[in-house]
Design an enzyme around this catalytic site. Structure first.
Site, PDB file in Angstrom:
ATOM      1  N   HIS A  19       2.369  -0.281  12.984  1.00 17.24           N
ATOM      2  CA  HIS A  19       2.566  -0.275  11.533  1.00 17.24           C
ATOM      3  C   HIS A  19       1.253  -0.104  10.766  1.00 17.24           C
ATOM      4  O   HIS A  19       1.210   0.569   9.738  1.00 17.24           O
ATOM      5  CB  HIS A  19       3.262  -1.575  11.114  1.00 17.24           C
TER       6      HIS A  19
ATOM      7  N   ALA B 107       0.811  -1.224   0.000  1.00 14.68           N
ATOM      8  CA  ALA B 107       0.000   0.000   0.000  1.00 14.68           C
ATOM      9  C   ALA B 107       0.842   1.270   0.000  1.00 14.68           C
ATOM     10  O   ALA B 107       0.447   2.274  -0.594  1.00 14.68           O
ATOM     11  CB  ALA B 107      -0.950  -0.006   1.194  1.00 14.68           C
TER      12      ALA B 107
END
Length: 160
Positions: A98, A66
């Site tokens: 994260h 992403a």
């Protein structure tokens, strides 16, 4: 006022008919969580075809994850070959910070590219708590991404 046969519903709202003929669409798909993003892409591509977008007018590329989506979108936007772009990915919460970092940065990057290049980008980067939530959403969100891209191109043409 349009009659009901020329309208469609997106996100519960009635909008004018979506016309995808002659549109050029770029798609950037993250390979991380590939089974999910492949299904997201499949739903998106089927819907684009139903909306009249020709397969020969679709460029579909993949990136590792992403966080790499925005720079690929930016490269596509700079070429000025596309009427709209679509971001496809799936971020599943893990045990660390994260998840927030990837979700926030990828989303902000997609928005920045769209605004910097005045190019509609349908953001279908799923951000979910678990894999079950992702599977429950991939088909709808893939179709929605296609519809959003076409609707925004149609709207931008009306506004210009």
């Amino acid at each position: 006022m349009q009659d009901a046969d020329t309208q469609t519903t997106i996100f519960g709202n009635t909008v004018a008919e979506l016309v995808g003929e002659n549109l050029r669409i770029g798609i950037v798909q993250a390979r991380f969580n590939a089974a999910l993003t492949d299904r997201l892409a499949q739903a998106c591509l089927v819907e684009l075809e139903l909306l009249g977008v020709s397969a020969k007018h679709i460029e579909h590329v993949s990136v590792p994850g992403a966080l790499e989506i925005p720079i690929a979108l930016q490269a596509m936007a700079r070429r000025k070959d596309f009427d709209a772009l679509i971001a496809l990915g799936c971020i599943i919460r893990g045990e660390t910070y994260h998840f927030e970092l990837v979700s926030n940065e990828s989303g902000a990057g997609v928005t920045r590219v769209s605004l910097d290049h005045a190019t509609p980008i349908a953001n279908a980067i799923l951000t979910v708590e678990n894999e079950d939530q992702a599977w429950a959403r991939v088909d709808d969100k893939g179709r929605d991404a296609a519809r959003v891209a076409v609707e925004m191109v149609n709207l931008m043409e009306e506004l210009s």
